[in-house]
Scaffold this motif. Structure first.
Motif, PDB file in Angstrom:
ATOM      1  N   TRP A 116     -43.893  88.003 -61.693  1.00  0.00           N
ATOM      2  CA  TRP A 116     -43.973  88.697 -62.990  1.00  0.00           C
ATOM      3  C   TRP A 116     -44.229  87.702 -64.113  1.00  0.00           C
ATOM      4  O   TRP A 116     -45.052  87.958 -65.006  1.00  0.00           O
ATOM      5  CB  TRP A 116     -42.669  89.461 -63.234  1.00  0.00           C
ATOM      6  N   LEU A 117     -43.555  86.553 -64.075  1.00  0.00           N
ATOM      7  CA  LEU A 117     -43.779  85.525 -65.085  1.00  0.00           C
ATOM      8  C   LEU A 117     -45.230  85.047 -65.075  1.00  0.00           C
ATOM      9  O   LEU A 117     -45.832  84.823 -66.138  1.00  0.00           O
ATOM     10  CB  LEU A 117     -42.853  84.325 -64.828  1.00  0.00           C
ATOM     11  N   GLU A 118     -45.783  84.925 -63.868  1.00  0.00           N
ATOM     12  CA  GLU A 118     -47.178  84.503 -63.741  1.00  0.00           C
ATOM     13  C   GLU A 118     -48.120  85.568 -64.287  1.00  0.00           C
ATOM     14  O   GLU A 118     -49.067  85.261 -65.029  1.00  0.00           O
ATOM     15  CB  GLU A 118     -47.491  84.222 -62.264  1.00  0.00           C
ATOM     16  N   ASP A 119     -47.857  86.831 -63.934  1.00  0.00           N
ATOM     17  CA  ASP A 119     -48.703  87.931 -64.403  1.00  0.00           C
ATOM     18  C   ASP A 119     -48.671  88.060 -65.925  1.00  0.00           C
ATOM     19  O   ASP A 119     -49.662  88.432 -66.550  1.00  0.00           O
ATOM     20  CB  ASP A 119     -48.261  89.255 -63.774  1.00  0.00           C
ATOM     21  N   GLU A 120     -47.498  87.753 -66.512  1.00  0.00           N
ATOM     22  CA  GLU A 120     -47.337  87.864 -67.967  1.00  0.00           C
ATOM     23  C   GLU A 120     -47.744  86.578 -68.703  1.00  0.00           C
ATOM     24  O   GLU A 120     -47.564  86.465 -69.909  1.00  0.00           O
ATOM     25  CB  GLU A 120     -45.876  88.196 -68.299  1.00  0.00           C
ATOM     26  N   ASN A 121     -48.275  85.603 -67.927  1.00  0.00           N
ATOM     27  CA  ASN A 121     -48.773  84.344 -68.488  1.00  0.00           C
ATOM     28  C   ASN A 121     -47.683  83.468 -69.118  1.00  0.00           C
ATOM     29  O   ASN A 121     -47.951  82.685 -70.031  1.00  0.00           O
ATOM     30  CB  ASN A 121     -49.871  84.610 -69.537  1.00  0.00           C
ATOM     31  N   TYR A 122     -46.458  83.594 -68.616  1.00  0.00           N
ATOM     32  CA  TYR A 122     -45.398  82.695 -69.061  1.00  0.00           C
ATOM     33  C   TYR A 122     -45.419  81.396 -68.262  1.00  0.00           C
ATOM     34  O   TYR A 122     -44.975  80.359 -68.747  1.00  0.00           O
ATOM     35  CB  TYR A 122     -44.030  83.362 -68.924  1.00  0.00           C
ATOM     36  N   ILE A 123     -45.890  81.484 -67.019  1.00  0.00           N
ATOM     37  CA  ILE A 123     -46.067  80.288 -66.191  1.00  0.00           C
ATOM     38  C   ILE A 123     -47.465  80.336 -65.583  1.00  0.00           C
ATOM     39  O   ILE A 123     -48.091  81.411 -65.509  1.00  0.00           O
ATOM     40  CB  ILE A 123     -45.004  80.189 -65.074  1.00  0.00           C
ATOM     41  N   VAL A 124     -47.939  79.182 -65.140  1.00  0.00           N
ATOM     42  CA  VAL A 124     -49.288  79.116 -64.573  1.00  0.00           C
ATOM     43  C   VAL A 124     -49.325  79.652 -63.147  1.00  0.00           C
ATOM     44  O   VAL A 124     -50.196  80.423 -62.770  1.00  0.00           O
ATOM     45  CB  VAL A 124     -49.815  77.663 -64.610  1.00  0.00           C
ATOM     46  N   LYS A 125     -48.313  79.255 -62.357  1.00  0.00           N
ATOM     47  CA  LYS A 125     -48.298  79.633 -60.943  1.00  0.00           C
ATOM     48  C   LYS A 125     -46.857  79.776 -60.461  1.00  0.00           C
ATOM     49  O   LYS A 125     -46.004  78.955 -60.790  1.00  0.00           O
ATOM     50  CB  LYS A 125     -49.029  78.573 -60.113  1.00  0.00           C
ATOM     51  N   SER A 126     -46.594  80.811 -59.700  1.00  0.00           N
ATOM     52  CA  SER A 126     -45.245  81.039 -59.186  1.00  0.00           C
ATOM     53  C   SER A 126     -44.852  79.959 -58.189  1.00  0.00           C
ATOM     54  O   SER A 126     -45.580  79.702 -57.228  1.00  0.00           O
ATOM     55  CB  SER A 126     -45.157  82.400 -58.502  1.00  0.00           C
ATOM     56  N   PRO A 127     -43.691  79.324 -58.373  1.00  0.00           N
ATOM     57  CA  PRO A 127     -43.238  78.293 -57.431  1.00  0.00           C
ATOM     58  C   PRO A 127     -42.758  78.875 -56.101  1.00  0.00           C
ATOM     59  O   PRO A 127     -42.475  78.125 -55.168  1.00  0.00           O
ATOM     60  CB  PRO A 127     -42.074  77.629 -58.179  1.00  0.00           C
ATOM     61  N   VAL A 128     -42.672  80.201 -56.019  1.00  0.00           N
ATOM     62  CA  VAL A 128     -42.194  80.835 -54.779  1.00  0.00           C
ATOM     63  C   VAL A 128     -43.329  81.038 -53.782  1.00  0.00           C
ATOM     64  O   VAL A 128     -43.104  81.343 -52.620  1.00  0.00           O
ATOM     65  CB  VAL A 128     -41.510  82.190 -55.092  1.00  0.00           C
ATOM     66  N   ARG A 129     -44.567  80.854 -54.240  1.00  0.00           N
ATOM     67  CA  ARG A 129     -45.719  81.095 -53.358  1.00  0.00           C
ATOM     68  C   ARG A 129     -45.657  80.300 -52.062  1.00  0.00           C
ATOM     69  O   ARG A 129     -46.067  80.771 -51.015  1.00  0.00           O
ATOM     70  CB  ARG A 129     -47.015  80.748 -54.095  1.00  0.00           C
ATOM     71  N   ARG A 130     -45.148  79.091 -52.139  1.00  0.00           N
ATOM     72  CA  ARG A 130     -45.126  78.216 -50.961  1.00  0.00           C
ATOM     73  C   ARG A 130     -43.823  78.328 -50.171  1.00  0.00           C
ATOM     74  O   ARG A 130     -43.616  77.586 -49.213  1.00  0.00           O
ATOM     75  CB  ARG A 130     -45.380  76.763 -51.378  1.00  0.00           C
ATOM     76  N   ILE A 131     -42.949  79.247 -50.583  1.00  0.00           N
ATOM     77  CA  ILE A 131     -41.715  79.475 -49.825  1.00  0.00           C
ATOM     78  C   ILE A 131     -41.923  80.725 -48.982  1.00  0.00           C
ATOM     79  O   ILE A 131     -42.005  81.840 -49.507  1.00  0.00           O
ATOM     80  CB  ILE A 131     -40.496  79.663 -50.756  1.00  0.00           C
ATOM     81  N   HIS A 132     -42.026  80.545 -47.693  1.00  0.00           N
ATOM     82  CA  HIS A 132     -42.387  81.647 -46.796  1.00  0.00           C
ATOM     83  C   HIS A 132     -41.174  82.503 -46.438  1.00  0.00           C
ATOM     84  O   HIS A 132     -40.021  82.109 -46.645  1.00  0.00           O
ATOM     85  CB  HIS A 132     -43.031  81.101 -45.522  1.00  0.00           C
ATOM     86  N   LYS A 133     -41.465  83.660 -45.924  1.00  0.00           N
ATOM     87  CA  LYS A 133     -40.430  84.594 -45.487  1.00  0.00           C
ATOM     88  C   LYS A 133     -39.491  83.917 -44.497  1.00  0.00           C
ATOM     89  O   LYS A 133     -39.921  83.180 -43.616  1.00  0.00           O
ATOM     90  CB  LYS A 133     -41.084  85.810 -44.834  1.00  0.00           C
ATOM     91  N   VAL A 134     -38.203  84.158 -44.670  1.00  0.00           N
ATOM     92  CA  VAL A 134     -37.198  83.572 -43.778  1.00  0.00           C
ATOM     93  C   VAL A 134     -37.141  84.414 -42.508  1.00  0.00           C
ATOM     94  O   VAL A 134     -36.846  85.612 -42.557  1.00  0.00           O
ATOM     95  CB  VAL A 134     -35.810  83.539 -44.449  1.00  0.00           C
ATOM     96  N   LYS A 135     -37.440  83.784 -41.392  1.00  0.00           N
ATOM     97  CA  LYS A 135     -37.454  84.508 -40.126  1.00  0.00           C
ATOM     98  C   LYS A 135     -36.028  84.725 -39.627  1.00  0.00           C
ATOM     99  O   LYS A 135     -35.212  83.819 -39.632  1.00  0.00           O
ATOM    100  CB  LYS A 135     -38.261  83.741 -39.076  1.00  0.00           C
ATOM    101  N   SER A 136     -35.766  85.937 -39.205  1.00  0.00           N
ATOM    102  CA  SER A 136     -34.448  86.249 -38.658  1.00  0.00           C
ATOM    103  C   SER A 136     -34.612  87.140 -37.445  1.00  0.00           C
ATOM    104  O   SER A 136     -35.526  87.963 -37.390  1.00  0.00           O
ATOM    105  CB  SER A 136     -33.580  86.966 -39.707  1.00  0.00           C
ATOM    106  N   GLY A 137     -33.744  86.955 -36.489  1.00  0.00           N
ATOM    107  CA  GLY A 137     -33.808  87.775 -35.282  1.00  0.00           C
ATOM    108  C   GLY A 137     -33.479  89.220 -35.608  1.00  0.00           C
ATOM    109  O   GLY A 137     -32.614  89.509 -36.438  1.00  0.00           O
ATOM    110  N   ARG A 138     -34.165  90.135 -34.974  1.00  0.00           N
ATOM    111  CA  ARG A 138     -33.926  91.557 -35.205  1.00  0.00           C
ATOM    112  C   ARG A 138     -32.719  92.000 -34.392  1.00  0.00           C
ATOM    113  O   ARG A 138     -32.679  91.856 -33.179  1.00  0.00           O
ATOM    114  CB  ARG A 138     -35.164  92.371 -34.811  1.00  0.00           C
ATOM    115  N   GLN A 139     -31.742  92.529 -35.095  1.00  0.00           N
ATOM    116  CA  GLN A 139     -30.519  92.958 -34.433  1.00  0.00           C
ATOM    117  C   GLN A 139     -30.554  94.456 -34.148  1.00  0.00           C
ATOM    118  O   GLN A 139     -31.110  95.236 -34.911  1.00  0.00           O
ATOM    119  CB  GLN A 139     -29.299  92.653 -35.321  1.00  0.00           C
ATOM    120  N   VAL A 140     -29.964  94.824 -33.021  1.00  0.00           N
ATOM    121  CA  VAL A 140     -29.842  96.235 -32.677  1.00  0.00           C
ATOM    122  C   VAL A 140     -28.669  96.804 -33.465  1.00  0.00           C
ATOM    123  O   VAL A 140     -27.525  96.413 -33.267  1.00  0.00           O
ATOM    124  CB  VAL A 140     -29.618  96.429 -31.158  1.00  0.00           C
TER     125      VAL A 140
END
Length: 316
Positions: A116-140
């Motif tokens: 949202w900060l990036e879309d609103e031009n408050y920052i140039v690029k989101s620092p979360v882009r390079r943080i990938h989804k945390v993989k977790s085992g699927r529990q029953v």
């Protein structure tokens, strides 16, 4: 166009002449006006999520999660880097002993905020882009058996609680949808009611004949004038809250020696039962009010009983 060495030299002389005695620095007019203050930006972000239709519960979770980040990382948002967020998530997981699912939920909130900060031009690029989804085992995840639901019914000492359990069991609605229901929302003739789900989207849910009977008995037993479908037992008979329902079901589960009895377990049970009985996944999605079918597909992997039966039938 490629310039040669002579042209490069001329360009260099011109730039040096123009920039002589000039100071070059990053200029953020919003920052100068203190619009980029962290609490202010968080407030603006929460306002935008509210306009999008996020529930109060989600808004509080966004506020507390991002606020905690600001308390730990003493930087303005424009200065927060990818490594800052990685260290924060790693330390949070270690200190709180949080599950991977919890850490990924926090990551997703950060992603939403910084995007949202990036879309609103408050920052140039989101620092979360390079943080990938945390993989977790699927529990029953567990569901309630027919015997357990019957045990819960038998141990209800209040007609209200029995009607509540019947409605959760037969409709699969969310507890947040249930607490917003009014008596006038119930159509006993068609055995259906309109609920307000996530994103302020309305949908119709259906209940069975047993639920109809117990709901009518409950409403006939009431002497208050509150329009809410479910109210407290004690005066002044106020509308039941999510917390009150969760507490009531938890105590009933303890009484019946059934672990982890909570409203969502009834929803999961209905979804699993519908899938096991062959209801098309698209219809289950509509029934539960899921925006994405991927969410509904999680329920298809809850009950392994049908897999066991198929294995014995086709393989032996």
């Amino acid at each position: 166009m490629i310039i040669n060495e002579q042209q490069m030299e001329i360009l260099n002389q011109v730039l040096c002449s123009i920039l002589q005695n000039k100071t070059i620095s990053n200029y953020h007019p919003e920052y100068d006006n203190k619009i980029l203050d962290n609490p202010k930006l968080l407030s603006l972000f929460i306002s935008s999520k509210k306009v999008e239709g996020c529930s109060e519960k989600s808004l509080k979770y966004y506020t507390s999660t991002i606020g905690h980040l600001f308390n730990e990382i003493k930087k303005n948002v424009v200065e927060i880097s990818t490594n800052d967020l990685r260290f924060y998530l790693a330390n949070y997981q270690e200190l709180k002993n949080s599950s991977k699912v919890t850490i990924d939920n926090i990551r997703r909130i950060f992603s939403s905020f910084f995007s949202w900060l990036e879309d609103e031009n408050y920052i140039v690029k989101s620092p979360v882009r390079r943080i990938h989804k945390v993989k977790s085992g699927r529990q029953v995840k567990e569901i309630l058996s027919d015997e357990q639901i019957e045990t819960l019914r038998d141990n209800c000492t209040e007609i209200r609680d029995l009607a509540l359990i019947e409605l959760l069991s037969s409709t699969g609605m969310r507890v947040g949808e249930l607490v917003r229901l009014n008596i006038t929302d119930i159509d006993f003739h068609e055995r259906e009611c309109i609920v307000l789900g996530k994103g302020n989207c309305q949908r119709i849910v259906y209940f069975d004949a047993r639920t109809k009977i117990h709901l009518k008995k409950y409403l006939e037993s009431r002497a208050d004038s509150n329009n809410a479908l479910f109210v407290s037992l004690a005066k002044p008979h106020t509308r039941l809250t999510i917390g009150a329902i969760e507490t009531r079901l938890k105590k009933l589960g303890i009484k019946c020696n059934i672990e982890k009895v909570h409203p969502h377990k009834f929803r999961r049970t209905l979804a699993t039962l519908a899938i096991d009985k062959g209801m098309p996944i698209e219809q289950v999605q509509k029934l539960l009010g899921h925006m994405k079918i991927d969410t509904t597909l999680h329920y298809a992997m809850v009950n392994q009983g049908n897999v066991k039966i198929a294995h014995r039938k086709f393989i032996g």
